[in-house]
Design a protein around this motif. Structure first.
Motif, PDB file in Angstrom:
ATOM      1  N   UNK A  80      34.373 -56.126   5.926  1.00 36.58           N
ATOM      2  CA  UNK A  80      34.266 -55.288   7.116  1.00 36.58           C
ATOM      3  C   UNK A  80      35.072 -53.998   6.959  1.00 36.58           C
ATOM      4  N   UNK A  81      34.947 -53.127   7.946  1.00 38.71           N
ATOM      5  CA  UNK A  81      35.694 -51.873   7.973  1.00 38.71           C
ATOM      6  C   UNK A  81      36.674 -51.816   9.146  1.00 38.71           C
ATOM      7  N   UNK A  82      37.046 -52.961   9.694  1.00 38.26           N
ATOM      8  CA  UNK A  82      38.014 -53.013  10.791  1.00 38.26           C
ATOM      9  C   UNK A  82      39.383 -52.573  10.286  1.00 38.26           C
ATOM     10  N   UNK A  83      40.030 -51.670  11.021  1.00 38.97           N
ATOM     11  CA  UNK A  83      41.265 -51.056  10.539  1.00 38.97           C
ATOM     12  C   UNK A  83      42.518 -51.483  11.303  1.00 38.97           C
ATOM     13  N   UNK A  84      42.361 -52.131  12.461  1.00 40.74           N
ATOM     14  CA  UNK A  84      43.520 -52.491  13.275  1.00 40.74           C
ATOM     15  C   UNK A  84      43.534 -53.994  13.521  1.00 40.74           C
ATOM     16  N   UNK A  85      44.733 -54.590  13.444  1.00 38.05           N
ATOM     17  CA  UNK A  85      44.845 -56.023  13.708  1.00 38.05           C
ATOM     18  C   UNK A  85      44.399 -56.362  15.120  1.00 38.05           C
ATOM     19  N   UNK A  86      44.631 -55.489  16.062  1.00 38.65           N
ATOM     20  CA  UNK A  86      44.240 -55.764  17.443  1.00 38.65           C
ATOM     21  C   UNK A  86      42.720 -55.844  17.604  1.00 38.65           C
ATOM     22  N   UNK A  87      41.983 -55.292  16.644  1.00 40.00           N
ATOM     23  CA  UNK A  87      40.522 -55.340  16.676  1.00 40.00           C
ATOM     24  C   UNK A  87      39.948 -56.403  15.740  1.00 40.00           C
ATOM     25  N   UNK A  88      40.814 -57.170  15.095  1.00 39.46           N
ATOM     26  CA  UNK A  88      40.383 -58.025  13.985  1.00 39.46           C
ATOM     27  C   UNK A  88      40.064 -59.446  14.422  1.00 39.46           C
ATOM     28  N   UNK A  89      39.147 -60.064  13.670  1.00 33.77           N
ATOM     29  CA  UNK A  89      38.888 -61.496  13.740  1.00 33.77           C
ATOM     30  C   UNK A  89      39.623 -62.144  12.573  1.00 33.77           C
ATOM     31  N   UNK A  90      40.559 -63.028  12.871  1.00 30.99           N
ATOM     32  CA  UNK A  90      41.472 -63.581  11.865  1.00 30.99           C
ATOM     33  C   UNK A  90      41.308 -65.095  11.790  1.00 30.99           C
ATOM     34  N   UNK A  91      41.262 -65.596  10.576  1.00 28.99           N
ATOM     35  CA  UNK A  91      41.125 -67.023  10.314  1.00 28.99           C
ATOM     36  C   UNK A  91      42.416 -67.559   9.704  1.00 28.99           C
TER      37      UNK A  91
END
Length: 266
Positions: free
Chosen positions: A152-163
């Motif tokens: 993906x191109x997500x740049x911020x942890x606040x916008x991220x899906x984390x496993x």
């Protein structure tokens, strides 16, 4: 590059055999399951898959070494750039023995300490992922029905899906408070576990995955796939060796901020 293409083709052949064996025993009423010394389960399918892969490699790549989860290490021919295959016959054995379809055979080729080919085959999901260094990363039902994959191109942890995986492991390594802070601050968090979260990362379906404890056979096949898809893989201290006891895998754009967030304070 052609050499890696040949090795990747062999990895597909190994995976075809592994799929056939493992699927024949999946949800079988007479599946035999024992506890290993570390109390993790091993089924007769685990051992049968690894034996079959080793037998094929002995014929097709007799000078290469093999390291497998169930039968240990056989040495490669001596010399610089020694090659060896790393096999996890069934990653997700606990899922396998309970009838959960999220399990896979992991096949990697290392040159020295560097993973250069990786293949993950999850036949119960009808999906396979693979990559060779410089050849890109792909996913599909098989090698002739596949698409190239990218992170993906997500740049911020606040916008991220984390496993993530193993809350007890995070507690044991003293970083559970940091992990919980991360999970509470991101857009979405899930614990898919084992190989699956890493492959979703490589496909761009999620943005980061972290795990506090694992073995070489758990990770070696995943590294080339994530890297060829554009991602980054290190341990929790930012080191990039393959034989690491922890892992942080991201789309690359989030990597430094996630490492910082998982670092104990004080």
């Amino acid at each position: 590059m052609a050499g890696y293409a040949d090795d990747l083709a062999l990895a597909h052949t190994l995976a075809d055999s592994a799929d056939s064996i493992a699927m024949a025993r999946f949800r079988s009423l007479d599946l035999k399951v024992e506890a290993k010394p570390d109390l993790t389960p091993v089924s007769d399918a685990d051992t049968a898959v690894e034996k079959a892969i080793r037998a094929t490699l002995a014929r097709a790549r007799p000078r290469d070494g093999v390291l497998g989860e169930e039968f240990g290490r056989s040495e490669a021919a001596a010399g610089p750039g020694t090659r060896h295959w790393v096999i996890d016959p069934i990653d997700g054995t606990k899922n396998y023995v309970r009838g959960v379809p999220i399990w896979a055979t992991l096949i990697a080729l290392l040159e020295g300490d560097t993973p250069v080919v990786g293949l993950v085959s999850a036949p119960a999901l009808g999906r396979r992922w693979w990559a060779g260094r410089g050849l890109g990363a792909y996913a599909g039902r098989h090698q002739h029905a596949a698409s190239r994959i990218e992170v993906s191109q997500v740049r911020k942890l606040t916008d991220a899906s984390v496993c993530y995986a193993s809350l007890t492991g995070w507690q044991e390594n003293g970083r559970l408070p940091q992990l919980l802070d991360v999970l509470l601050g991101v857009w979405r968090s899930r614990a898919y576990g084992d190989f699956y979260g890493y492959m979703l990362l490589a496909e761009g379906a999620l943005d980061a995955m972290a795990e506090p404890e694992l073995s070489l056979w758990d990770m070696a096949a995943l590294i080339p796939i994530i890297q060829e898809a554009g991602g980054k893989v290190t341990d929790l201290d930012g080191r990039t060796c393959a034989d690491q006891s922890s892992v942080v895998a991201t789309n690359g754009l989030l990597h430094e901020s996630l490492l910082t967030a998982l670092t104990p304070r004080g």
